[in-house]
Design a protein around this motif. Structure first.
Motif, mmCIF file in Angstrom:
data_model
loop_
_atom_site.group_PDB
_atom_site.id
_atom_site.type_symbol
_atom_site.label_atom_id
_atom_site.label_comp_id
_atom_site.label_asym_id
_atom_site.label_seq_id
_atom_site.Cartn_x
_atom_site.Cartn_y
_atom_site.Cartn_z
ATOM 1 N N ALA A 126 -10.064 10.629 22.640
ATOM 2 C CA ALA A 126 -9.865 10.350 24.074
ATOM 3 C C ALA A 126 -10.337 11.523 24.929
ATOM 4 C CB ALA A 126 -8.399 10.045 24.337
ATOM 5 N N VAL A 127 -11.651 11.794 24.865
ATOM 6 C CA VAL A 127 -12.262 12.841 25.686
ATOM 7 C C VAL A 127 -13.484 12.261 26.399
ATOM 8 C CG1 VAL A 127 -11.460 14.797 24.288
ATOM 9 C CG2 VAL A 127 -13.603 13.659 23.708
ATOM 10 N N GLN A 128 -13.847 12.893 27.494
ATOM 11 C CA GLN A 128 -14.967 12.382 28.285
ATOM 12 C C GLN A 128 -16.295 12.643 27.601
ATOM 13 O OE1 GLN A 128 -15.427 14.054 32.315
ATOM 14 N NE2 GLN A 128 -15.223 11.966 33.082
ATOM 15 N N THR A 129 -16.411 13.772 26.903
ATOM 16 C CA THR A 129 -17.658 14.128 26.229
ATOM 17 C C THR A 129 -17.375 14.319 24.744
ATOM 18 O OG1 THR A 129 -18.326 15.307 28.235
ATOM 19 C CG2 THR A 129 -19.659 15.665 26.270
ATOM 20 N N ALA A 130 -17.477 13.230 23.993
ATOM 21 C CA ALA A 130 -17.229 13.279 22.546
ATOM 22 C C ALA A 130 -18.546 13.575 21.855
ATOM 23 C CB ALA A 130 -16.653 11.954 22.067
ATOM 24 N N ILE A 131 -18.782 14.836 21.550
ATOM 25 C CA ILE A 131 -20.068 15.237 20.981
ATOM 26 C C ILE A 131 -19.906 16.604 20.326
ATOM 27 C CG2 ILE A 131 -20.938 16.477 23.010
ATOM 28 C CD1 ILE A 131 -23.651 15.120 22.537
ATOM 29 N N LEU A 145 -11.817 22.120 24.528
ATOM 30 C CA LEU A 145 -11.332 20.935 25.243
ATOM 31 C C LEU A 145 -11.710 20.977 26.720
ATOM 32 C CD1 LEU A 145 -7.802 20.317 23.686
ATOM 33 C CD2 LEU A 145 -9.946 19.147 23.212
ATOM 34 N N GLY A 146 -11.843 22.175 27.269
ATOM 35 C CA GLY A 146 -12.282 22.291 28.661
ATOM 36 C C GLY A 146 -13.678 21.746 28.857
ATOM 37 N N ARG A 147 -14.555 21.926 27.840
ATOM 38 C CA ARG A 147 -15.913 21.400 27.932
ATOM 39 C C ARG A 147 -15.955 19.912 27.595
ATOM 40 N NH1 ARG A 147 -16.984 26.599 25.492
ATOM 41 N NH2 ARG A 147 -17.133 25.723 23.393
ATOM 42 N N ALA A 148 -15.001 19.437 26.761
ATOM 43 C CA ALA A 148 -14.986 18.026 26.379
ATOM 44 C C ALA A 148 -14.268 17.151 27.409
ATOM 45 C CB ALA A 148 -14.319 17.857 25.017
ATOM 46 N N THR A 149 -13.322 17.719 28.157
ATOM 47 C CA THR A 149 -12.551 17.035 29.211
ATOM 48 C C THR A 149 -11.741 15.858 28.676
ATOM 49 O OG1 THR A 149 -14.382 17.575 30.716
ATOM 50 C CG2 THR A 149 -12.650 16.107 31.554
ATOM 51 N N PRO A 150 -10.475 16.106 28.284
ATOM 52 C CA PRO A 150 -9.615 15.004 27.839
ATOM 53 C C PRO A 150 -9.412 13.964 28.940
ATOM 54 C CG PRO A 150 -8.675 17.126 27.208
ATOM 55 C CD PRO A 150 -9.826 17.416 28.132
ATOM 56 N N LEU A 151 -9.285 12.696 28.529
ATOM 57 C CA LEU A 151 -9.073 11.604 29.479
ATOM 58 C C LEU A 151 -7.615 11.543 29.915
ATOM 59 C CD1 LEU A 151 -11.137 8.879 27.599
ATOM 60 C CD2 LEU A 151 -11.863 10.197 29.602
ATOM 61 N N GLY A 152 -7.374 10.781 30.968
ATOM 62 C CA GLY A 152 -6.013 10.646 31.469
ATOM 63 C C GLY A 152 -5.081 10.018 30.460
ATOM 64 N N GLY A 153 -5.629 9.163 29.557
ATOM 65 C CA GLY A 153 -4.795 8.505 28.555
ATOM 66 C C GLY A 153 -4.687 9.274 27.259
ATOM 67 N N ALA A 154 -5.116 10.556 27.230
ATOM 68 C CA ALA A 154 -5.070 11.345 25.996
ATOM 69 C C ALA A 154 -3.659 11.816 25.704
ATOM 70 C CB ALA A 154 -6.011 12.541 26.110
ATOM 71 N N ASP A 155 -3.293 11.825 24.439
ATOM 72 C CA ASP A 155 -1.989 12.340 24.012
ATOM 73 C C ASP A 155 -2.183 13.770 23.527
ATOM 74 O OD1 ASP A 155 0.480 12.878 23.033
ATOM 75 O OD2 ASP A 155 0.666 11.048 21.832
ATOM 76 N N LEU A 156 -2.009 14.743 24.423
ATOM 77 C CA LEU A 156 -2.274 16.145 24.101
ATOM 78 C C LEU A 156 -1.220 16.738 23.171
ATOM 79 C CD1 LEU A 156 -3.436 17.458 27.594
ATOM 80 C CD2 LEU A 156 -4.827 16.552 25.728
ATOM 81 N N ALA A 157 -0.131 16.027 22.972
ATOM 82 C CA ALA A 157 0.929 16.526 22.090
ATOM 83 C C ALA A 157 0.643 16.225 20.622
ATOM 84 C CB ALA A 157 2.277 15.926 22.496
ATOM 85 N N ARG A 194 -13.168 20.281 13.207
ATOM 86 C CA ARG A 194 -13.221 18.964 13.848
ATOM 87 C C ARG A 194 -11.915 18.741 14.598
ATOM 88 N NH1 ARG A 194 -14.497 17.561 8.633
ATOM 89 N NH2 ARG A 194 -12.778 16.068 8.477
ATOM 90 N N ILE A 195 -12.030 18.366 15.859
ATOM 91 C CA ILE A 195 -10.860 18.183 16.714
ATOM 92 C C ILE A 195 -10.799 16.724 17.131
ATOM 93 C CG2 ILE A 195 -9.772 18.841 18.898
ATOM 94 C CD1 ILE A 195 -11.410 21.508 18.635
ATOM 95 N N PHE A 196 -9.637 16.121 16.938
ATOM 96 C CA PHE A 196 -9.453 14.735 17.364
ATOM 97 C C PHE A 196 -8.307 14.656 18.361
ATOM 98 C CE2 PHE A 196 -7.473 10.510 16.875
ATOM 99 C CZ PHE A 196 -8.534 9.754 17.365
ATOM 100 N N VAL A 197 -8.608 14.070 19.512
ATOM 101 C CA VAL A 197 -7.615 13.894 20.568
ATOM 102 C C VAL A 197 -7.241 12.414 20.604
ATOM 103 C CG1 VAL A 197 -7.115 14.208 23.014
ATOM 104 C CG2 VAL A 197 -8.702 15.780 21.862
ATOM 105 N N PRO A 198 -6.028 12.051 20.175
ATOM 106 C CA PRO A 198 -5.671 10.631 20.151
ATOM 107 C C PRO A 198 -5.339 10.111 21.546
ATOM 108 C CG PRO A 198 -3.810 11.941 19.437
ATOM 109 C CD PRO A 198 -4.945 12.913 19.666
ATOM 110 N N ALA A 199 -5.413 8.811 21.690
ATOM 111 C CA ALA A 199 -4.985 8.174 22.936
ATOM 112 C C ALA A 199 -3.490 7.934 22.872
ATOM 113 C CB ALA A 199 -5.716 6.856 23.126
ATOM 114 N N ALA A 200 -2.876 7.881 24.037
ATOM 115 C CA ALA A 200 -1.468 7.516 24.082
ATOM 116 C C ALA A 200 -1.314 6.123 23.479
ATOM 117 C CB ALA A 200 -0.975 7.531 25.530
ATOM 118 N N GLU A 201 -0.264 5.915 22.730
ATOM 119 C CA GLU A 201 -0.089 4.656 22.014
ATOM 120 C C GLU A 201 0.116 3.500 22.986
ATOM 121 O OE1 GLU A 201 2.919 4.961 19.091
ATOM 122 O OE2 GLU A 201 1.852 6.466 17.899
#
Length: 398
Positions: A126-131, A145-157, A194-201
């Protein structure tokens, strides 16, 4: 509460649409020149190194490090495992092999870099730039993460950092809210992480993933409406180097839906396959063709030869165009690597005794065929006959 969940879902799906236009992080790129070159920095796969042998230019050349960490030196007839070694250690390994083969009694070997694989980190979910990103000195999770920009629905926890075979769960939300600071919530990032940012459930169902993906622990992955194959493959770290990209598919009940992976990577609009609850993404393994190498000036055509069932030495040489005139049929070498690739055995065969038909080959064998030196005995015989003829002619003239 339902309104909040819906807004998070919309924000996340907007990020999914954006992520479809970018390439999933499937692995490191090769050939990018890196300015820093510390002497102790280990050689990595996809680097290109130059081996310089003092006073022996015929043994010097540039070699790419393959994905298994080896280089192949044809003159030394050896595959060297150099990944993980420093340049000094790699040079010493090659030097000892040259002395072992008795090319030179004393030799100095230097190893330098022609190009290096850039240090990289992949970010998905759940990031704006997944690359993939080029890793900068001192980068922490907050920088990446600052360069990837997490989305509003990202679960940062519930961020997951994968380093090699180890997974680390990070509550990055504590860092963003100022509740906690330090490496446990904002660690330093290393090459290959490798970093994975999940979406809120949000309700939507689950899909299964199997086959050649990098994270085989995420067998069942939750989805929301609009989730695509490209996004799920990002969430499992991308596909491996052994994946058959052209045969990926989604099993949907009794229906098989083809996945146009190359189009998804290129960001071709509307090509990514949207998933439904209980879908299964299957990434088949690419079957590598088995082969042997035929080298040396004694054959007409050097290079790889496809390994067929019951192939022997004679058949492999025939596939390489057969022997050069004057070839030493009594000196054909067969080098076979051990299963772990660390050691090899060398056997010599005399093909004038038809021994080649009884030696069955294995994948990765190296066959070396030397070229014969001029036959001095045959030349002396010819000169002797000519001398006798001239002497007889002089006697008849008397």
């Amino acid at each position: 509460m339902k309104t909040t969940a819906a807004l998070l879902g919309v924000a996340f799906l907007c990020g999914v649409a954006h992520a479809q236009t970018t390439e999933p992080p499937t692995g490191p790129s090769a050939g990018q020149v890196v300015v820093s070159d510390p002497i102790s920095d280990p050689i990595r796969t996809h680097d290109v190194i130059k081996v310089s042998v003092v006073a022996a230019p015929y043994l010097s050349d540039s070699f790419p490090v393959d994905k298994e960490g080896f280089i192949y030196h044809p003159a030394a007839r050896t595959r060297f495992k150099v990944a993980g070694l420093s340049r000094i250690q790699a040079g010493d390994l090659i030097r000892r092999r040259i002395i072992e083969l008795k090319f030179l009694k004393r030799v100095e070997v230097g190893v330098s870099y022609v190009s290096r694989k850039a240090r990289e980190v992949s970010v998905g979910g759940a990031v704006q730039t997944a690359i993939r990103q080029i890793l900068r000195d001192g980068d922490q999770l907050s920088d990446v993460l600052g360069r990837a920009t997490p989305l509003g629905g990202a679960d940062l926890a519930r961020i997951t950092l994968t380093r090699g075979d180890r997974k680390v769960a990070i509550n990055y939300k504590k860092f963003t809210t100022g509740a906690e600071d330090g490496p446990s919530v904002n660690p330093k990032i290393e090459d290959g992480d490798r970093i994975f940012v999940p979406a809120a459930e949000i309700a939507g169902g689950n899909v299964r993933v199997r086959g050649e993906v990098k994270d085989t622990t995420r067998v069942v992955v939750p989805i929301i409406e609009g989730t695509t194959v490209g996004l799920i493959l990002q969430s499992v770290g991308g596909i491996t180097d052994y994946a058959d990209k052209g045969q990926i598919y989604v099993q949907r009940g009794t229906e098989r839906v083809a996945v146009p992976y190359d189009d998804i990577v290129k960001g071709v609009k509307d090509k990514d396959v949207k998933l439904l609850d209980k879908d299964e993404i299957v990434v088949p393994k690419l079957e590598r063709r088995k082969q042997v190498q035929v080298v040396g000036a004694g054959v007409l055509k050097q290079g790889p030869v496809p390994l067929t069932k019951d192939m022997n030495l004679s058949l492999a040489i025939a596939e390489a165009g057969s022997f050069q005139p004057g070839m030493k049929k009594k000196l054909v070498r067969l080098e076979r690597l051990s299963k772990d690739g660390k050691t090899s055995t060398v056997q010599e065969y005399d093909l004038t005794k038809s021994g080649g038909a009884t030696v069955l080959l294995e994948d990765g064998d190296i066959i070396s065929v030397d070229y014969a030196q001029p036959n001095q005995n045959g030349l002396n015989n010819v000169l002797g006959i000519v001398g006798t003829f001239i002497g007889l002619l002089g006697f008849l003239r008397r």
